[in-house]
Design an enzyme around this catalytic site. Sequence first.
Site, mmCIF file in Angstrom:
data_model
loop_
_atom_site.group_PDB
_atom_site.id
_atom_site.type_symbol
_atom_site.label_atom_id
_atom_site.label_comp_id
_atom_site.label_asym_id
_atom_site.label_seq_id
_atom_site.Cartn_x
_atom_site.Cartn_y
_atom_site.Cartn_z
ATOM 1 C CG ASP A 127 -1.396 -1.420 1.185
ATOM 2 O OD1 ASP A 127 -2.317 -1.321 0.017
ATOM 3 O OD2 ASP A 127 -2.374 -1.447 2.356
ATOM 4 N NE ARG A 154 -1.296 1.514 -22.584
ATOM 5 C CZ ARG A 154 -1.493 3.176 -22.463
ATOM 6 N NH1 ARG A 154 -2.229 2.850 -23.531
ATOM 7 N NH2 ARG A 154 -1.849 3.783 -21.624
ATOM 8 N NE ARG A 171 -5.340 -1.946 4.441
ATOM 9 C CZ ARG A 171 -5.839 -2.791 5.730
ATOM 10 N NH1 ARG A 171 -6.616 -2.832 5.761
ATOM 11 N NH2 ARG A 171 -5.179 -3.923 5.478
ATOM 12 C CE LYS A 213 -5.374 10.259 -25.050
ATOM 13 N NZ LYS A 213 -4.938 10.455 -23.449
HETATM 14 O O1 F6P Z 1 -2.165 -4.185 2.988
HETATM 15 C C1 F6P Z 1 -2.622 -4.476 2.243
HETATM 16 C C2 F6P Z 1 -3.713 -5.320 1.233
HETATM 17 O O2 F6P Z 1 -3.350 -5.547 -0.127
HETATM 18 C C3 F6P Z 1 -4.836 -4.169 0.756
HETATM 19 O O3 F6P Z 1 -4.587 -3.659 -0.337
HETATM 20 C C4 F6P Z 1 -6.110 -4.703 0.410
HETATM 21 O O4 F6P Z 1 -6.935 -3.563 0.863
HETATM 22 C C5 F6P Z 1 -5.976 -5.519 1.872
HETATM 23 O O5 F6P Z 1 -4.476 -6.247 1.893
HETATM 24 C C6 F6P Z 1 -6.564 -6.980 0.948
HETATM 25 O O6 F6P Z 1 -6.655 -7.647 2.961
HETATM 26 P P1 F6P Z 1 -6.943 -9.115 3.230
HETATM 27 O O7 F6P Z 1 -5.339 -9.861 2.861
HETATM 28 O O8 F6P Z 1 -6.747 -9.432 4.578
HETATM 29 O O9 F6P Z 1 -7.998 -9.271 1.647
#
Ligand code: F6P
Length: 319
Positions: A127, A154, A171, A213
Amino acid sequence: MKKIGVLTSGGDAPGMNAAIRAVVRRGINLDMEVYGIQRGYEGLLDGEIERMYSYSVGDILQRGGTILKTARCKRFFEDKWVDHAAKMLQTFGIEGVVVIGGEGSFKGGYELSKRGVAIMGVPGTIDNDLGYTDYSIGFDTAVNTVLGLITNIRDTSSSHERTTIIEVMGRHCGDLALFAGLSGGADVIMIPEVETDINEVCRKVLRGQRSGKGHSLILKAEGVEMDAAELASVLEEMTAREAKIVVPGYIQRGGSPTEMDRRLASLTGAKAVELLYDDMPSRAVGIQDGQIISVDLGEAIKMKRDFNKEIFDLAEILA
Ligand code: F6P
């Protein structure tokens, strides 16, 4: 300090294994005993702790995921369980722990540090949402994975003259969408840090269509509240072009770490051990302007991430 532990917690991230390797081998190099704690704080509470040796971390540098396993531990939100974890570490004679993970993992570590355990945080999350460090382990690999997907998408998007919405993880942080969007040439980048109106997205796509485009790519961070299905249906209506949604999901969390993630993991993992060896109080290790740094763990948790507006604006200009 003679005995230290290492754990990975929260969502796994490519490069966590490289960090574990660095902790174990630098620790042994400094004559310390290093203990691997399985399944993050869950394994700590259940006493799943084993001594690690140099060979325990052989052949893992290139592997995604984490050999120590990981978990999101609900029990750790309760004081009684944090007390229990501190006692468990005492039983094993472990005085310091390297916690490899993201914000939630650091918060858990901070609670543990209040019970007299030295905690060194090593940033491991795709994240990239920690405020005190420019980059977290796993982010670069995840960005490159998304970039590869954009390249594939693409081809088909242009062949069918469609609009494709790619919804990526992150997140509450838009970095994954932002960096992949810039480098992948997305027409629209939607991140939680910038409020985006559905009409504005349509306007941008239409502007692209009018300028010749043949297709459009939208990079949307999962933290943006707008529903991708709703966006697709409004886009189809307003632009008279088919709109498809791609959600790569956990594909973004796997894969062999990039050179940058392996390097960041090796440097921060080793630094965390050196801080424990020097009997420093709890800190979070990271990278700022290319230099490995460390800040007080409590301060690190409080620091909000500055979103890179320059990149966002540039991506719009270049789209
Ligand atoms: O924090 C890393 C992450 O991959 C986020 O990007 C995502 O929202 C979350 O974990 C998903 O969590 P889990 O593995 O608990 O579904």
